[in-house]
Design a protein around this motif. Structure first.
Motif, PDB file in Angstrom:
ATOM      1  N   THR A  73       0.837  -1.192   0.000  1.00  0.00           N
ATOM      2  CA  THR A  73       0.000   0.000   0.000  1.00  0.00           C
ATOM      3  C   THR A  73       0.873   1.243   0.000  1.00  0.00           C
ATOM      4  OG1 THR A  73      -1.716  -1.161   1.240  1.00  0.00           O
ATOM      5  CG2 THR A  73      -1.844   1.239   1.204  1.00  0.00           C
ATOM      6  N   GLN A  75       0.671   5.327   0.255  1.00  0.00           N
ATOM      7  CA  GLN A  75      -0.197   6.427   0.658  1.00  0.00           C
ATOM      8  C   GLN A  75       0.590   7.725   0.601  1.00  0.00           C
ATOM      9  OE1 GLN A  75      -1.839   6.226   4.617  1.00  0.00           O
ATOM     10  NE2 GLN A  75      -3.345   7.776   4.162  1.00  0.00           N
ATOM     11  N   SER A  98      -5.127  13.503   0.601  1.00  0.00           N
ATOM     12  CA  SER A  98      -4.420  12.227   0.628  1.00  0.00           C
ATOM     13  C   SER A  98      -4.990  11.277  -0.419  1.00  0.00           C
ATOM     14  CB  SER A  98      -4.525  11.601   2.020  1.00  0.00           C
ATOM     15  OG  SER A  98      -5.864  11.268   2.292  1.00  0.00           O
ATOM     16  N   CYS A  99      -4.141  10.363  -0.852  1.00  0.00           N
ATOM     17  CA  CYS A  99      -4.562   9.343  -1.799  1.00  0.00           C
ATOM     18  C   CYS A  99      -3.757   8.087  -1.508  1.00  0.00           C
ATOM     19  CB  CYS A  99      -4.379   9.810  -3.235  1.00  0.00           C
ATOM     20  SG  CYS A  99      -2.732  10.403  -3.615  1.00  0.00           S
ATOM     21  N   ALA A 100      -4.294   6.937  -1.891  1.00  0.00           N
ATOM     22  CA  ALA A 100      -3.618   5.671  -1.637  1.00  0.00           C
ATOM     23  C   ALA A 100      -3.979   4.665  -2.717  1.00  0.00           C
ATOM     24  CB  ALA A 100      -4.012   5.128  -0.263  1.00  0.00           C
ATOM     25  N   ARG A 101      -3.054   3.765  -2.988  1.00  0.00           N
ATOM     26  CA  ARG A 101      -3.284   2.645  -3.904  1.00  0.00           C
ATOM     27  C   ARG A 101      -2.662   1.407  -3.299  1.00  0.00           C
ATOM     28  NH1 ARG A 101      -2.579   3.351 -10.169  1.00  0.00           N
ATOM     29  NH2 ARG A 101      -3.754   1.433 -10.062  1.00  0.00           N
ATOM     30  N   SER A 102      -3.295   0.267  -3.546  1.00  0.00           N
ATOM     31  CA  SER A 102      -2.803  -1.002  -3.029  1.00  0.00           C
ATOM     32  C   SER A 102      -2.632  -2.003  -4.159  1.00  0.00           C
ATOM     33  CB  SER A 102      -3.779  -1.571  -2.000  1.00  0.00           C
ATOM     34  OG  SER A 102      -3.873  -0.723  -0.892  1.00  0.00           O
TER      35      SER A 102
END
Length: 145
Positions: A73, A75, A98-102
């Motif tokens: 992940t 972030q 904020s942004c996140a990718r997994s």
């Protein structure tokens, strides 16, 4: 009732359509918006996978990379401090927040197997294709650069 020709066949249906991407379906449009932040390329290089992620405008200190149960992940947290000083803008398109990718990369990978580097707004993660079979709990990965 007659509708002027520039409205098309149905007045209400045309208002709901996106004139710029009218060939895409609704789920495709939603995914296109999500991917506009943190665009990622994944490629093979020798015995490794290389993941390049665009994070323009973010600082290294505001990016965290975590490996937990085989899921990687990323972030990024952007600050809005500098934007509070700006006044009088007519249009605001720059993203702050904020942004996140997994990504699922396998449970056999350990924190030590992953190398991270952040340079010129690009986060590069390198990890092996065939890791040693020793699963480990969640740990954060340090970023060089």
């Amino acid at each position: 009732m007659l509708i002027p020709r520039f409205f098309g066949e149905s007045l209400l249906d045309d208002w709901m359509k996106d004139p710029w991407n009218s060939t895409r379906t609704a789920p495709e449009k939603a995914n296109a918006r999500k991917v506009s932040v943190m665009r990622t390329d994944i490629r093979e290089k020798g015995d490794n996978y290389v993941l390049d992620m665009e994070l323009p405008g973010y600082k290294k200190e505001n990016i965290s990379v975590k490996l937990e149960n085989g899921t990687l992940t990323v972030q990024a947290i952007g600050s809005e401090e500098s934007r509070e000083e700006e006044n009088g803008f007519l249009r605001q398109e720059r993203y702050a927040g904020s942004c996140a990718r997994s990504f699922y990369i396998g449970e056999a990978l350990r924190q030590e197997d992953i190398q991270a580097r952040f340079e010129n707004g690009i986060l590069t993660l390198v990890f092996p294709k065939q890791p040693a079979p020793q699963p480990e709990q969640s740990k954060y990965i340090s970023i060089e650069g």
